[in-house]
Write a protein that holds these residues in place. Sequence first.
Motif, short mmCIF file in Angstrom:
data_model
loop_
_atom_site.label_atom_id
_atom_site.label_comp_id
_atom_site.label_asym_id
_atom_site.label_seq_id
_atom_site.Cartn_x
_atom_site.Cartn_y
_atom_site.Cartn_z
N LEU A 13 2.60 13.03 -2.88
CA LEU A 13 2.08 11.70 -3.79
C LEU A 13 3.20 10.49 -3.36
O LEU A 13 3.46 9.55 -3.45
CB LEU A 13 1.24 11.59 -5.26
N GLN A 14 4.58 10.81 -4.58
CA GLN A 14 5.65 10.30 -4.66
C GLN A 14 6.25 9.98 -3.30
O GLN A 14 7.00 8.70 -2.39
CB GLN A 14 6.88 11.04 -5.13
N SER A 17 3.78 7.00 -1.86
CA SER A 17 4.15 6.30 -2.78
C SER A 17 5.30 5.36 -2.04
O SER A 17 5.69 4.09 -2.99
CB SER A 17 4.45 6.36 -4.72
N GLN A 20 5.49 2.65 0.01
CA GLN A 20 4.89 1.92 -0.43
C GLN A 20 2.85 1.40 0.24
O GLN A 20 2.35 1.33 -0.31
CB GLN A 20 5.29 0.37 1.27
N GLU A 22 -0.95 3.52 -1.24
CA GLU A 22 -1.78 4.07 -2.39
C GLU A 22 -1.89 5.52 -2.41
O GLU A 22 -2.07 5.92 -1.53
CB GLU A 22 -3.11 3.49 -2.48
N ALA A 23 -1.73 6.09 -3.40
CA ALA A 23 -1.98 7.76 -2.75
C ALA A 23 -2.89 8.35 -4.57
O ALA A 23 -1.95 7.63 -4.85
CB ALA A 23 -0.61 8.20 -2.40
N TYR A 24 -3.20 9.04 -4.54
CA TYR A 24 -4.25 9.61 -5.83
C TYR A 24 -4.72 10.95 -5.25
O TYR A 24 -5.02 11.45 -4.02
CB TYR A 24 -5.64 9.06 -6.11
N THR A 46 -5.91 8.39 0.12
CA THR A 46 -3.86 7.17 0.20
C THR A 46 -4.98 6.46 0.89
O THR A 46 -5.23 5.71 1.98
CB THR A 46 -3.26 8.71 1.14
N ASP A 122 -3.24 9.27 -10.71
CA ASP A 122 -2.40 8.86 -9.98
C ASP A 122 -1.37 10.41 -10.79
O ASP A 122 -1.60 10.79 -11.02
CB ASP A 122 -1.23 7.74 -10.55
N SER A 123 0.10 9.86 -10.42
CA SER A 123 1.00 10.50 -9.95
C SER A 123 1.59 11.52 -11.78
O SER A 123 2.44 12.10 -11.81
CB SER A 123 2.34 10.66 -9.46
#
Length: 456
Positions: A13-14, A17, A20, A22-24, A46, A122-123
């Motif tokens: 996820l990082q 992110s 730029q 989005e990621a969940y 994402t 989210d992270s």
Amino acid sequence: MGNNMEKAANQLLQVLSAHQFEAYFVGGYVRDRILNKPIQDIDIATSALPQQVMQLFPHTIPTGLKHGTVTVIIDDQAFEVTTFRKESSYEEHRRPQHVEFVSDLVEDLQRRDFTINAMAMDSYGGIKDPFNGQADIEKGIVRCVGNPDERFQEDALRMLRCIRFAANYHFQIETETWHGLLQNSALLKHVAMERVRVEVEKMIAGSDPFRALQLLLTSKLLQHTKAELAFPLVDWLPSDLPLYIKFLTELESPELRWALLLKSMKISSDKASKILRKLTFSSHQSKGIVAFLKLDQWLYEQVSLALIEQAAPQKKIAVSLAEARLSIDRPALIWKRAAVQFGKEALLGWLQMMQLEKQQLVPLTEQTKKSTADFVFAGFCENGVEWIAEMPVETLADLEITGSDLVEHFALLPGPWVSEMLQRLLLDAAFGNARNQKRYLLQRAEIYRKELKKHE
């Protein structure tokens, strides 16, 4: 995050992110984190397109590019990463004809089956919950996202998933969702039997298989499978379920759970094999389940024969088994022979099944204790472990004699007689009728050889 899987997923996820996107975390992972349940796998959604995901990570597998899914491997952990998407109309009430990638997380969550599965995290642990999944978790409710008719018509497998979630999480099915399931139950005929089997397997292996079975029977879902399942579980009423099925959770082995369930429906091992084949169980799984049923049938047959023999010492047939008597030693011999024929582990598993089944048996009177098969089976339960422990040998590998020893001793060509002789010697050693030493076993073999010659 706690374990290695979660650490690797957080790293994924990082990376997204940092570029730029989005990621969940989505789906079952978020649900199970909220419920403090064990984590099985982690899926990620994402805004990045599949090609962009593949450019960011060195180890990827294009699992389903058509549907926006790429498998990313980090620290030997595999994660399905799927681009935000919405879906078109569905083919045969099972899969979307095509998907459209979108940039909005809510649009992606809106296509999911139930509110408890339509959350994202989210992270940092922040939760996106546009359909009130957390509230439904607190209330213990399984509710479709949006219109239940639409959700079940899109993918008929969701009806089985609905029952599985309700049973395994001890939730109630929301009224409109339940009505939608009942109205669309016939659509299950569009679902492959393999997918049906996976869901029902998870129910039987889950935390409340009794409730899952009650819901399956009430909904009559299994009456609509693609391949007809001709067994009582299709037609039974919930009240037909034996009460001891409530205690299936006391059996850790899924094979034992299935064996006891099939036994409760009075299904023979041959018929069970056909049913399991229709449900697409593997040959290994089916063999394990059917083995317990074969053992159960064999024990009942042996006990019945012994009771009849005891009732008719002059080769007369007893009026009823209630008139029969069984000697003290015979149950132990039947049990030990079963250990030789079916194996110790099978017997120990059978004992677990019987302990559950006994919870529904009417207590035996003193009169019936002395005369019925139930008394013999009670003896198996009380003494079975001790009888196994008494056995000097259990398998041919335990014998201090081999087929080559017999061939050499009798100076005969190998043949079926070797296997037959070894089996007789194994029973003798198991019953304690002969010492498990080569010279004593050869002496016993001499006796059998003479008997065979006389018979010839």
